[in-house]
Design a protein around this motif. Structure first.
Motif, PDB file in Angstrom:
ATOM      1  N   ASN A  82       6.593   5.612  10.121  1.00 37.25           N
ATOM      2  CA  ASN A  82       7.135   5.688  11.481  1.00 37.25           C
ATOM      3  C   ASN A  82       6.227   4.983  12.475  1.00 37.25           C
ATOM      4  OD1 ASN A  82       9.375   7.138  10.704  1.00 37.25           O
ATOM      5  ND2 ASN A  82       8.388   9.128  10.959  1.00 37.25           N
ATOM      6  N   ALA A  83       4.902   5.078  12.243  1.00 42.28           N
ATOM      7  CA  ALA A  83       3.958   4.387  13.126  1.00 42.28           C
ATOM      8  C   ALA A  83       4.140   2.876  13.017  1.00 42.28           C
ATOM      9  CB  ALA A  83       2.525   4.786  12.764  1.00 42.28           C
ATOM     10  N   VAL A  84       4.349   2.378  11.782  1.00 35.82           N
ATOM     11  CA  VAL A  84       4.591   0.940  11.593  1.00 35.82           C
ATOM     12  C   VAL A  84       5.859   0.519  12.327  1.00 35.82           C
ATOM     13  CG1 VAL A  84       5.162  -0.826   9.890  1.00 35.82           C
ATOM     14  CG2 VAL A  84       3.358   0.824   9.398  1.00 35.82           C
ATOM     15  N   LYS A  85       6.891   1.349  12.210  1.00 34.86           N
ATOM     16  CA  LYS A  85       8.154   1.029  12.870  1.00 34.86           C
ATOM     17  C   LYS A  85       7.969   0.913  14.382  1.00 34.86           C
ATOM     18  CE  LYS A  85      12.922   2.727  13.251  1.00 34.86           C
ATOM     19  NZ  LYS A  85      13.842   3.831  12.888  1.00 34.86           N
ATOM     20  N   LYS A 106       8.430  -2.425  16.788  1.00 36.85           N
ATOM     21  CA  LYS A 106       9.347  -2.463  17.931  1.00 36.85           C
ATOM     22  C   LYS A 106       8.677  -3.080  19.151  1.00 36.85           C
ATOM     23  CE  LYS A 106      12.596   1.274  16.958  1.00 36.85           C
ATOM     24  NZ  LYS A 106      13.131   2.579  17.411  1.00 36.85           N
ATOM     25  N   ARG A 107       7.358  -2.825  19.284  1.00 35.05           N
ATOM     26  CA  ARG A 107       6.640  -3.357  20.461  1.00 35.05           C
ATOM     27  C   ARG A 107       6.276  -4.822  20.283  1.00 35.05           C
ATOM     28  NH1 ARG A 107       3.737   1.599  20.035  1.00 35.05           N
ATOM     29  NH2 ARG A 107       1.907   0.485  19.256  1.00 35.05           N
ATOM     30  N   THR A 108       6.057  -5.263  19.011  1.00 37.50           N
ATOM     31  CA  THR A 108       5.478  -6.601  18.815  1.00 37.50           C
ATOM     32  C   THR A 108       6.453  -7.620  18.251  1.00 37.50           C
ATOM     33  OG1 THR A 108       4.725  -5.991  16.585  1.00 37.50           O
ATOM     34  CG2 THR A 108       3.201  -5.613  18.434  1.00 37.50           C
ATOM     35  N   ALA A 109       7.565  -7.183  17.659  1.00 39.11           N
ATOM     36  CA  ALA A 109       8.478  -8.134  17.018  1.00 39.11           C
ATOM     37  C   ALA A 109       9.136  -9.046  18.030  1.00 39.11           C
ATOM     38  CB  ALA A 109       9.552  -7.375  16.231  1.00 39.11           C
ATOM     39  N   SER A 110       9.212 -10.335  17.707  1.00 39.59           N
ATOM     40  CA  SER A 110       9.904 -11.309  18.565  1.00 39.59           C
ATOM     41  C   SER A 110      11.318 -11.512  18.059  1.00 39.59           C
ATOM     42  CB  SER A 110       9.154 -12.633  18.558  1.00 39.59           C
ATOM     43  OG  SER A 110       9.285 -13.251  17.289  1.00 39.59           O
ATOM     44  N   LYS A 111      12.102 -12.332  18.777  1.00 37.21           N
ATOM     45  CA  LYS A 111      13.496 -12.554  18.363  1.00 37.21           C
ATOM     46  C   LYS A 111      13.593 -13.328  17.049  1.00 37.21           C
ATOM     47  CE  LYS A 111      14.064 -16.814  21.061  1.00 37.21           C
ATOM     48  NZ  LYS A 111      14.868 -17.466  22.114  1.00 37.21           N
ATOM     49  N   ASN A 112      12.486 -13.948  16.652  1.00 40.82           N
ATOM     50  CA  ASN A 112      12.495 -14.712  15.405  1.00 40.82           C
ATOM     51  C   ASN A 112      11.964 -13.904  14.216  1.00 40.82           C
ATOM     52  OD1 ASN A 112      13.482 -17.105  16.567  1.00 40.82           O
ATOM     53  ND2 ASN A 112      11.449 -17.564  17.387  1.00 40.82           N
ATOM     54  N   SER A 158      13.083  -5.390   7.460  1.00 44.10           N
ATOM     55  CA  SER A 158      13.912  -4.297   6.927  1.00 44.10           C
ATOM     56  C   SER A 158      13.032  -3.402   6.076  1.00 44.10           C
ATOM     57  CB  SER A 158      15.074  -4.839   6.089  1.00 44.10           C
ATOM     58  OG  SER A 158      14.600  -5.489   4.937  1.00 44.10           O
ATOM     59  N   CYS A 159      13.324  -2.115   6.101  1.00 45.17           N
ATOM     60  CA  CYS A 159      12.557  -1.137   5.327  1.00 45.17           C
ATOM     61  C   CYS A 159      13.474  -0.447   4.328  1.00 45.17           C
ATOM     62  CB  CYS A 159      11.941  -0.107   6.269  1.00 45.17           C
ATOM     63  SG  CYS A 159      11.064   1.205   5.388  1.00 45.17           S
ATOM     64  N   THR A 204       0.843  -1.200   0.000  1.00 43.34           N
ATOM     65  CA  THR A 204       0.000   0.000   0.000  1.00 43.34           C
ATOM     66  C   THR A 204       0.873   1.244   0.000  1.00 43.34           C
ATOM     67  OG1 THR A 204      -1.749   1.181   1.175  1.00 43.34           O
ATOM     68  CG2 THR A 204      -0.098   0.097   2.517  1.00 43.34           C
ATOM     69  N   PRO A 205       0.404   2.327  -0.593  1.00 43.87           N
ATOM     70  CA  PRO A 205       1.124   3.605  -0.447  1.00 43.87           C
ATOM     71  C   PRO A 205       1.086   4.024   1.023  1.00 43.87           C
ATOM     72  CG  PRO A 205      -0.462   3.709  -2.249  1.00 43.87           C
ATOM     73  CD  PRO A 205      -0.771   2.465  -1.491  1.00 43.87           C
ATOM     74  N   ILE A 206       2.142   4.699   1.467  1.00 47.00           N
ATOM     75  CA  ILE A 206       2.184   5.065   2.879  1.00 47.00           C
ATOM     76  C   ILE A 206       2.957   6.362   3.042  1.00 47.00           C
ATOM     77  CG2 ILE A 206       4.285   3.741   3.381  1.00 47.00           C
ATOM     78  CD1 ILE A 206       2.991   2.964   6.074  1.00 47.00           C
TER      79      ILE A 206
END
Length: 935
Positions: free
Chosen positions: A22-25, A29-35, A39-40, A14-16
């Motif tokens: 920045n909101a996605v980032k 950061k809050r939800t990503a696990s070690k697995n 990359s953006c 989607t266009p963003i």
């Protein structure tokens, strides 16, 4: 890099806005696990992205934020995958960008080679398709595994990137260039190209890498198809189309035009289609049959060279450099930058010519030379030919011609090393170009005039990166022919096409087996280049140009030939003397004691050696031929030049020589004896007689055998016949005798007028043509047996093979031999310091009675090397020793010292041993002891 991972099965696009990103980032950061790692990248252009940030484990990505993807649960087509994941090489160049760039640069290089748009488009097409076979699944798997290694291959290997080892090694599996030809044959719409162009395109795609040696070779497209194990051919073709559509899109953006069209062929149409042959010549009944083959081969040479050169240049770039050149539309600039030569050669030549003007003011000689050099540079001339007798100043004329054609670098090509050496001495001297960089580059010598201070030339060799960098490069035809017969040296042809070229003493190629056809290929390449140029950049030089060879075979018209008269008006006395070439005593002219200031030139080294040995105690003479060690060659050459050059020191009175002395050496004598030979050889030898017009009368004696009148061919006559010179020799001698019938005195000017008339006489031309056509038939055989497609073999790290398996000049091997004292008739207890080379026909001509046979039987008792202790029958040992003796570390022994022979309780038979003979005052060179004992 991570271990194999799985692509997400649910993705979105989607266009963003930047705020949304920045909101996605923050959310990641809050939800990503070690697995989980994300990359953006920001899309900077269609082909270029920039890494912005990584959330999660950075080690899952490389430095550019790219992940190695090995599998997915979904059947994803190539068009759905990020093209940056399909690489051409370990530089991580995306395959579509690599193909596009190589095609563009190949066309730019071809533009320098020729103004023919068909050839340019052919090179571009071959470049666009050359590596499409790298899309094959096993190649991509192998390449991605290579990318995971710590020590990446960042330089393009000579033979490109191929699967090495494992189940899908090229030994049983098609190489990517073989797959590329298959895909091209099925998918490419080349209907706008002629038959010869289609053939040349496929030739370049296939031969842009050397062919691997396999026990079970792949020779047809069906073989390629059937060995593509594990691949779905239909999917491979579909994927190829998607990649090539990307290439086409790049061309749309870059040129605003579509350059690739598709036309799918059914695989059943592959039946009977063979992979392209490399260089095949068939015997023809006339010159036209050979000329047609030469034209096709020359075009294939140029297209293949353009593609390989472009491939190497593009592969040298980093991923980012390549993208920048494409994005900024600078590929043409990049290509031309590689070909631009920066030189002060013209200034050096101007200084040289000003020196001649000051030294010889108002000289008629200078004026004539200036006139001829201007005529040769006329824009109407394609290939320029300078015909001028010995001593007319052809070297100076060539330099002035180069100045008139604005040369940046001269490639001065000679038939023999001795001619290169002579020119090196002249051009490096104070009268010519002492401040320019003069480079000599042959198999034996690689140095420049800038490395002579406190360094012996033979001990100094240029670093490979410094090769072919001189203002003037003196080299042999062999080095240039390597550019069209090998893969390793293909860049030599690029140099050849990009330089001003002088072929010195080119007439020698006319009857040299294999060389005459391949030389014609090189001339055809230059003619293609010169078709639309304003000034010529190729000059052929000879006192004896062999007008049949030039006009009829090479297709060079009279308008391109410029002659200059001799400035030597002295009289020459020519005598014909009958002799018996079987005799080796004073009844044979060549074995008689000679007067001072004489050259004795025979057609073989053996006659020169044996006559020298007979007279060495009573003559102050030099012996020169081709069968010496490099050091002895150098020493003898320098003594000969010092003694017999203009105003020489006259340290020696006589030179006895084989044919090696006859051309291009700036030396002179007052009396000459020559064995009968063709017109070119006789007049070339005459060029060493009273060259500097120092005496009023000079004498040439031409020795004739009884066979000149006919009968069974033996001795000298048989040798001339074997070399396809007998018929032309007979008619030349008869022609010359008729001209001298009433007066045996003549001048150089008259002799060269007669020489031209000789080539205008129908009865003489008929015999000349007979010899030449027979020579061409022999050349096709020599090329067939010695010029093979470029091969790629696996060599161990310890391998030091120095000699090619096949050579146009003959099949040679390194040999070691004992030294023989000709004065005291005994074998010395010493070997040569280093092995030298001899032809196989000299060392292995009789399985039950030659030097190699003796070695197979006895050598294991003498030298403590494992190779020689192998337990095998004689036939197997012969094969093994012949193979290993291409390495100087394991030479064939063709003779032994007296001490070693005593250790094996026996003597080597006379007809087997070949020694290095030492005379009273100088080396005699390589010689069979049986010939020596005939004395």
């Amino acid at each position: 890099m991570p271990s194999p991972i799985e692509l997400a099965t649910n993705t979105w696009q989607t266009p963003i806005t930047e705020e949304g990103l920045n909101a996605v980032k923050k959310l990641l950061k809050r939800t990503a696990s070690k697995n989980i790692s994300v990359s953006c990248h920001q899309l900077k252009s269609r082909i270029r992205t920039e890494l912005l940030w990584v959330v999660g484990n950075r080690d899952k990505f490389n430095n550019e934020g790219i992940v190695a993807v090995n599998y997915t649960k979904q059947d994803k087509f190539i068009g759905e995958i990020n093209m940056n994941e399909i690489y051409a090489n370990t530089k991580k160049q995306p395959l579509d960008q690599h193909l596009f760039a190589v095609g563009v640069v190949a066309k730019e290089i071809m533009t320098e080679f020729s103004s023919d748009e068909t050839l340019q488009r052919s090179a571009q097409m071959a470049g666009f398709w050359h590596d499409i076979g790298k899309l094959e699944m096993h190649f991509q798997d192998w390449l991605n595994k290579e990318l995971k290694k710590k020590d990446l291959i960042l330089e393009l290997p000579e033979n490109g990137f191929h699967i090495e080892g494992g189940k899908f090694s090229w030994e049983k599996y098609p190489t990517h260039n073989e797959v590329s030809v298959l895909i091209y044959e099925i998918l490419a719409d080349d209907s706008n190209f002629s038959r010869s162009s289609k053939k040349a395109i496929k030739h370049a795609i296939y031969w842009h890498h050397a062919q691997p040696i396999r026990k079970d070779p792949i020779t047809t497209l069906i073989h390629v198809r059937d060995r593509l194990k594990g691949n779905d051919l239909e999917k491979l073709i579909n994927k190829s189309r998607e990649i090539l559509k990307k290439v086409s899109q790049l061309s749309d953006e870059y040129f605003n035009k579509t350059l690739i069209e598709f036309k799918v062929r059914d695989s059943s149409e592959l039946n009977g289609k063979k992979l392209p042959k490399y260089k095949i010549y068939e015997t023809a009944s006339d010159l036209a049959g050979y000329q047609s083959q030469i034209k096709d081969s020359a075009q294939e040479n140029l297209i293949r060279t353009a593609v390989i050169t472009a491939d190497r240049l593009i592969s040298s770039l980093s991923y980012n450099e390549l993208q920048n050149y494409i994005e900024n539309k600078k590929l043409g600039y990049f290509a031309k930058k590689q070909l631009i030569q920066d030189s002060r050669l013209n200034q050096h030549i101007k200084t040289c010519l000003n020196g001649f003007d000051k030294k010889y003011p108002n000289s008629e000689r200078n004026e004539q030379q200036v006139k001829v050099s201007k005529n040769l540079a006329d824009e109407e001339i394609n290939i320029a030919v300078l015909s001028g007798p010995a001593g007319c100043g052809k070297t100076k004329i060539a330099l002035e011609w180069a100045l008139n054609t604005d040369s940046k670098q001269i490639l001065w090509i000679c038939p023999r090393v001795a001619i290169c050496q002579s020119l090196f001495n002249d051009l490096s001297g104070g009268e010519y170009l002492p401040n320019a960089t003069i480079e000599i580059h042959t198999g034996e010598f690689k140095y420049t005039n800038k490395q002579q201070t406190d360094i012996e030339k033979e001990d100094f060799k240029l670093n490979i990166k410094e090769h072919f960098k001189g203002d003037i490069i003196l080299t042999t035809i062999d080095q240039i022919i390597n550019g069209i017969t090998t893969h390793r040296n293909v860049s030599n042809l690029t140099l050849f096409m990009n330089s001003t070229v002088v072929f010195d003493e080119f007439h020698e190629y006319a009857l040299m087996a294999g060389f005459n056809i391949l030389f014609a290929e090189l001339i055809k390449c230059k003619k293609i280049q010169q078709d639309d140029k304003k000034v010529p950049n190729t000059l052929l030089i000879s006192a004896t140009p062999n007008y049949y060879f030039v006009k009829e075979f090479l297709g060079i018209s009279d308008d391109n030939i410029e002659s200059i008269s001799s400035f030597n008006d002295k009289n020459y006395q020519i005598e014909f003397v009958n002799y018996d070439d079987k005799l080796e005593n004073d009844r044979n002219l060549f074995y008689q004691k000679m007067d001072k200031n004489s050259f004795v030139i025979s057609n073989t080294a053996t006659t020169a050696q044996k006559s020298f040995i007979k007279n060495q105690g009573s003559e102050n003479s030099l012996l020169t031929h081709s069968k010496f060690t490099p050091q002895d060659k150098k020493d003898i050459f320098e003594k000969m030049i010092s003694s017999f050059k203009e105003n020489g020191n006259h340290q020696f009175d006589i030179v006895r020589s084989g044919p090696i002395i006859q051309a291009a050496l700036n030396i002179s004598c007052q009396n000459m004896i020559s064995e009968m030979a063709p017109a070119e050889n006789i007049l070339q030898r005459l060029g060493r007689l009273n060259r500097f017009a120092e005496c009023n009368n000079a004498t040439l004696k031409i020795a004739l055998t009884a066979n000149i009148e006919g009968g069974i061919l033996k001795g000298v006559a048989k040798l001339l016949s074997i070399n396809f010179q007998w018929q032309s020799t007979k008619v030349w001698i008869e022609f010359l005798q008729n001209k001298l019938e009433n007066n045996n005195k003549t001048t150089i000017t008259d002799l060269y007028k007669w020489y031209q008339e000789f080539y205008e006489t129908d009865s003489c031309l008929k015999k000349i043509e007979e010899d030449f056509l027979n020579a061409l038939k022999d050349s096709t055989k020599v090329i067939k047996h010695n010029v093979f497609e470029p091969k790629r073999i696996k060599l161990s790290k310890e391998s030091t093979i120095k000699i090619k398996k096949h050579s146009l000049r003959g099949n040679s091997r390194f040999v070691q031999m004992a030294v023989y004292d000709a004065k005291n008739n005994k074998v010395l207890n010493e070997y040569l310091k280093e092995p030298i080379t001899l032809g196989i026909d000299e060392i292995a001509n009789n399985e039950d009675g030659d030097a190699l046979y003796f070695m197979c039987k006895k050598h294991h008792n003498l030298i403590d090397i494992e190779l020689y202790k192998v337990k095998a029958n004689t036939r197997h040992k012969r094969t093994l020793y012949l193979e290993k003796s291409r390495d100087p570390a394991t030479p064939i022994y063709v003779s032994y010292t007296q001490k070693d022979l005593e250790n094996i309780d026996g003597l080597m038979a006379d007809d087997e041993a070949i020694y290095y003979i030492k005379g009273i005052f100088q080396a005699i060179g390589v010689m069979a002891i049986s010939k020596l004992k005939d004395e």
